[in-house]
Design a protein around this motif. Structure first.
Motif, PDB file in Angstrom:
ATOM      1  N   ILE A 134       0.849  -1.208   0.000  1.00  0.00           N
ATOM      2  CA  ILE A 134       0.000   0.000   0.000  1.00  0.00           C
ATOM      3  C   ILE A 134       0.879   1.251   0.000  1.00  0.00           C
ATOM      4  N   LEU A 135       1.877   1.247   0.876  1.00  0.00           N
ATOM      5  CA  LEU A 135       2.786   2.409   0.973  1.00  0.00           C
ATOM      6  C   LEU A 135       3.477   2.670  -0.375  1.00  0.00           C
ATOM      7  N   LEU A 136       3.996   1.599  -0.973  1.00  0.00           N
ATOM      8  CA  LEU A 136       4.722   1.760  -2.244  1.00  0.00           C
ATOM      9  C   LEU A 136       3.774   2.203  -3.352  1.00  0.00           C
ATOM     10  N   HIS A 137       2.555   1.681  -3.324  1.00  0.00           N
ATOM     11  CA  HIS A 137       1.541   2.083  -4.317  1.00  0.00           C
ATOM     12  C   HIS A 137       1.286   3.597  -4.202  1.00  0.00           C
ATOM     13  N   GLU A 138       1.120   4.069  -2.976  1.00  0.00           N
ATOM     14  CA  GLU A 138       0.825   5.498  -2.780  1.00  0.00           C
ATOM     15  C   GLU A 138       1.999   6.384  -3.177  1.00  0.00           C
ATOM     16  N   GLU A 139       3.188   5.820  -3.124  1.00  0.00           N
ATOM     17  CA  GLU A 139       4.385   6.602  -3.503  1.00  0.00           C
ATOM     18  C   GLU A 139       4.757   6.384  -4.970  1.00  0.00           C
ATOM     19  N   GLY A 140       3.919   5.633  -5.688  1.00  0.00           N
ATOM     20  CA  GLY A 140       4.167   5.407  -7.115  1.00  0.00           C
ATOM     21  C   GLY A 140       5.332   4.466  -7.394  1.00  0.00           C
ATOM     22  N   LEU A 141       5.678   3.618  -6.414  1.00  0.00           N
ATOM     23  CA  LEU A 141       6.841   2.735  -6.592  1.00  0.00           C
ATOM     24  C   LEU A 141       6.469   1.252  -6.741  1.00  0.00           C
ATOM     25  N   TYR A 142       5.217   0.943  -6.488  1.00  0.00           N
ATOM     26  CA  TYR A 142       4.851  -0.475  -6.429  1.00  0.00           C
ATOM     27  C   TYR A 142       5.084  -1.183  -7.761  1.00  0.00           C
ATOM     28  N   GLU A 143       4.749  -0.486  -8.852  1.00  0.00           N
ATOM     29  CA  GLU A 143       4.873  -1.078 -10.190  1.00  0.00           C
ATOM     30  C   GLU A 143       6.276  -1.625 -10.465  1.00  0.00           C
ATOM     31  N   LYS A 144       7.284  -0.932  -9.941  1.00  0.00           N
ATOM     32  CA  LYS A 144       8.659  -1.371 -10.257  1.00  0.00           C
ATOM     33  C   LYS A 144       9.286  -2.194  -9.118  1.00  0.00           C
ATOM     34  N   THR A 145       8.430  -2.677  -8.229  1.00  0.00           N
ATOM     35  CA  THR A 145       8.944  -3.430  -7.071  1.00  0.00           C
ATOM     36  C   THR A 145       8.566  -4.898  -7.138  1.00  0.00           C
ATOM     37  N   LYS A 146       9.491  -5.747  -6.705  1.00  0.00           N
ATOM     38  CA  LYS A 146       9.187  -7.163  -6.482  1.00  0.00           C
ATOM     39  C   LYS A 146       9.397  -7.404  -4.981  1.00  0.00           C
ATOM     40  N   ILE A 147       8.363  -7.935  -4.351  1.00  0.00           N
ATOM     41  CA  ILE A 147       8.452  -8.215  -2.913  1.00  0.00           C
ATOM     42  C   ILE A 147       8.549  -9.723  -2.712  1.00  0.00           C
ATOM     43  N   TYR A 148       9.558 -10.158  -1.981  1.00  0.00           N
ATOM     44  CA  TYR A 148       9.706 -11.571  -1.622  1.00  0.00           C
ATOM     45  C   TYR A 148       9.297 -11.701  -0.160  1.00  0.00           C
ATOM     46  N   ALA A 149       8.195 -12.413   0.074  1.00  0.00           N
ATOM     47  CA  ALA A 149       7.665 -12.530   1.435  1.00  0.00           C
ATOM     48  C   ALA A 149       7.844 -13.971   1.887  1.00  0.00           C
ATOM     49  N   THR A 150       8.678 -14.172   2.894  1.00  0.00           N
ATOM     50  CA  THR A 150       9.000 -15.551   3.287  1.00  0.00           C
ATOM     51  C   THR A 150       8.730 -15.783   4.774  1.00  0.00           C
ATOM     52  N   ASP A 151       8.507 -17.036   5.077  1.00  0.00           N
ATOM     53  CA  ASP A 151       8.329 -17.446   6.476  1.00  0.00           C
ATOM     54  C   ASP A 151       8.652 -18.933   6.553  1.00  0.00           C
ATOM     55  N   ILE A 152       8.988 -19.391   7.742  1.00  0.00           N
ATOM     56  CA  ILE A 152       9.253 -20.817   7.959  1.00  0.00           C
ATOM     57  C   ILE A 152       7.941 -21.625   7.960  1.00  0.00           C
ATOM     58  N   ASN A 153       6.860 -20.945   8.303  1.00  0.00           N
ATOM     59  CA  ASN A 153       5.596 -21.622   8.594  1.00  0.00           C
ATOM     60  C   ASN A 153       4.661 -21.547   7.373  1.00  0.00           C
ATOM     61  N   THR A 154       4.370 -22.712   6.771  1.00  0.00           N
ATOM     62  CA  THR A 154       3.582 -22.707   5.530  1.00  0.00           C
ATOM     63  C   THR A 154       2.102 -22.375   5.778  1.00  0.00           C
ATOM     64  N   THR A 155       1.629 -22.635   6.981  1.00  0.00           N
ATOM     65  CA  THR A 155       0.215 -22.327   7.273  1.00  0.00           C
ATOM     66  C   THR A 155      -0.015 -20.819   7.211  1.00  0.00           C
ATOM     67  N   VAL A 156       0.915 -20.040   7.809  1.00  0.00           N
ATOM     68  CA  VAL A 156       0.715 -18.583   7.785  1.00  0.00           C
ATOM     69  C   VAL A 156       0.896 -18.037   6.364  1.00  0.00           C
ATOM     70  N   LEU A 157       1.765 -18.676   5.580  1.00  0.00           N
ATOM     71  CA  LEU A 157       1.976 -18.205   4.199  1.00  0.00           C
ATOM     72  C   LEU A 157       0.702 -18.359   3.369  1.00  0.00           C
ATOM     73  N   LYS A 158      -0.027 -19.451   3.607  1.00  0.00           N
ATOM     74  CA  LYS A 158      -1.296 -19.665   2.893  1.00  0.00           C
ATOM     75  C   LYS A 158      -2.274 -18.546   3.218  1.00  0.00           C
ATOM     76  N   LEU A 159      -2.339 -18.200   4.507  1.00  0.00           N
ATOM     77  CA  LEU A 159      -3.243 -17.118   4.925  1.00  0.00           C
ATOM     78  C   LEU A 159      -2.802 -15.792   4.296  1.00  0.00           C
ATOM     79  N   ALA A 160      -1.485 -15.592   4.253  1.00  0.00           N
ATOM     80  CA  ALA A 160      -0.956 -14.353   3.680  1.00  0.00           C
ATOM     81  C   ALA A 160      -1.375 -14.223   2.211  1.00  0.00           C
ATOM     82  N   LYS A 161      -1.284 -15.327   1.480  1.00  0.00           N
ATOM     83  CA  LYS A 161      -1.663 -15.298   0.063  1.00  0.00           C
ATOM     84  C   LYS A 161      -3.136 -14.959  -0.097  1.00  0.00           C
ATOM     85  N   GLY A 162      -3.964 -15.478   0.806  1.00  0.00           N
ATOM     86  CA  GLY A 162      -5.412 -15.253   0.738  1.00  0.00           C
ATOM     87  C   GLY A 162      -5.773 -13.784   0.942  1.00  0.00           C
ATOM     88  N   GLY A 163      -5.037 -13.084   1.796  1.00  0.00           N
ATOM     89  CA  GLY A 163      -5.276 -11.649   2.009  1.00  0.00           C
ATOM     90  C   GLY A 163      -6.589 -11.317   2.690  1.00  0.00           C
TER      91      GLY A 163
END
Ligand SMILES: C[S@@+](CC[C@H](N)C(=O)[O-])C[C@H]1O[C@@H](n2cnc3c(N)ncnc32)[C@H](O)[C@@H]1O
Length: 287
Positions: A134-163
Motif C-alpha cells: 500500500i505504501l509503495l503504491h501510494e508513492e508510485g513505486l509499487y509497479e517497479k517493485t518485487k516483494i519476496y515474502a517468506t516465512d518458515i511456517n507454511t500455514t501462515v503463508l497460505k493465509l498471507a496469500k489469501g489476504g
C-alpha cells in the motif's frame, strides 16, 4: 542431622530438576531437528522453554521426554509444535512510525532505482507485506517493485496469500495506517467479505510468497531492502549473529535493513551499517 542439610537438599533438588528440564528440552529440540530438519536449537531459551511447557500441558503428557515421544510418532503433534514455536503475532502498519520514517527517509532513496527488490523475512500472515505494498503504491513505486515474502511456517503463508483479515482489527489498522502517513481512505484497499475483509488482489501482484527458513536456508537474491521485524527477538545471540551475516550478504551496497522495535544490530555488525533512524530501527549498509 546438620540443620542446614534439608535446605541444601532442597536447593540441590531444584538445581537437578532444572538441569533435567534443560536436558529434556535439548533432547526435544535435537530430536525435532534430526527427525524433520526444523532447527529450534538456537532459539532464545526462556521463550522456547515457555512454549515447551505450554505444549506439555496442552498435549496432556507428563514430561518433556513424553512430548518428544509423541512428536516423533504423531505427525499432527509435530505440526502443532512447529506452529506453536513460530509465534505469528502481527498487524498492519505495526509500529506506524517505522512506516512513516520508511516513507519519509527510504522512499526518496528507492525512487532513484530503476527497479526494487524487497525481502520480508518472517512475514507471518502477511499484514506487514500488504502494508508495504500500500505504501509503495501510494508513492508510485509499487509497479517497479518485487516483494519476496517468506516465512518458515507454511500455514501462515497460505493465509498471507489469501489476504483475508479479521474485520475486528480494521479500526486499529486504519489508525495505524493514518499514523504511518497513509494518503487515501484505508477502506479503498479492501472489500468486506463473509468472514472478514479481503485486500485488493493488485497488492499481491508483485509479491512472491515462499517458505524460507532463516536458520537453515541460504541467501536467494540481492535486495535493496530487507525487513525482518520481530523475528530475531526469538533467537539467541549466536543465531542472531548468523542471521545478520545472511542479511549482510543478501543486501546490495547501500541496501536498507529494517528491524523490529525491540531489536538491534550487534556491535560487530554495527560497523557495516549507518543508521537512518536508530529509534525506528532503519539502517543502511555501507560496508
Ligand atoms: C512475531 S512474527 C513477526 C511478523 C512480522 N514481521 C511483524 O513484525 O509483524 C514472527 C514470524 O517469524 C517466523 N519465523 C520464526 N522462525 C523463523 C525462521 N527460522 N525462519 C523464518 N521465519 C521464522 C514465524 O513463523 C512468524 O511468522
Amino acid at each position: 542431622m546438620d540443620k542446614a542439610e534439608p535446605e541444601m537438599y532442597a536447593s540441590q533438588k531444584d538445581n537437578s530438576s532444572s538441569t533435567l528440564e534443560k536436558l529434556e528440552i535439548e533432547l526435544l529440540l535435537q530430536g525435532v531437528y534430526d527427525w524433520c530438519g526444523y532447527d529450534f536449537r538456537e532459539y532464545a531459551y526462556n521463550s522456547i522453554r515457555r512454549r515447551v511447557l505450554h505444549l506439555v500441558h496442552r498435549e496432556n503428557v507428563g514430561t518433556i521426554s513424553q512430548l518428544l515421544d509423541r512428536v516423533l510418532h504423531d505427525p499432527d503433534c509435530l505440526r502443532r509444535l512447529i506452529e506453536d514455536f513460530t509465534i505469528n503475532v502481527t498487524e498492519m502498519f505495526r509500529d506506524p512510525l517505522f512506516f512513516r520514517h520508511f516513507r519519509e527517509k527510504v522512499v526518496p532513496i528507492l525512487r532513484t532505482y530503476p527497479s526494487i527488490r524487497i525481502w520480508h523475512a518472517g512475514c507471518s500472515t502477511g499484514e506487514e507485506v500488504y502494508s508495504m505494498a500500500i505504501l509503495l503504491h501510494e508513492e508510485g513505486l509499487y509497479e517497479k517493485t518485487k516483494i519476496y515474502a517468506t516465512d518458515i511456517n507454511t500455514t501462515v503463508l497460505k493465509l498471507a496469500k489469501g489476504g483475508i483479515f479479521s474485520i475486528e482489527h480494521m479500526k486499529k489498522y486504519t489508525s495505524n495506517y493514518l499514523k504511518a502517513g497513509g494518503k487515501q481512505a484505508f477502506s479503498d484497499y479492501y472489500t468486506v467479505v463473509n468472514n472478514g475483509v479481503k485486500f485488493d488482489s493488485f497488492l499481491t501482484e508483485n509479491v512472491i510468497f515462499a517458505q524460507h527458513n532463516l536458520v537453515t536456508d541460504k541467501s536467494f537474491n540481492e535486495f535493496h531492502v530487507i525487513l525482518c521485524r520481530n523475528v530475531l527477538i526469538y533467537f539467541n545471540k549466536e543465531l542472531q549473529g548468523k542471521v545478520h551475516d545472511l542479511f549482510h550478504e543478501s543486501l546490495g551496497m547501500f541496501g536498507i535493513l529494517g528491524l523490529g522495535d525491540k531489536e538491534s544490530i550487534s556491535k560487530h555488525h554495527a560497523n557495516y551499517y549507518e543508521p537512518i533512524n536508530v529509534q525506528r530501527k532503519l539502517y543502511r549498509k555501507v560496508k
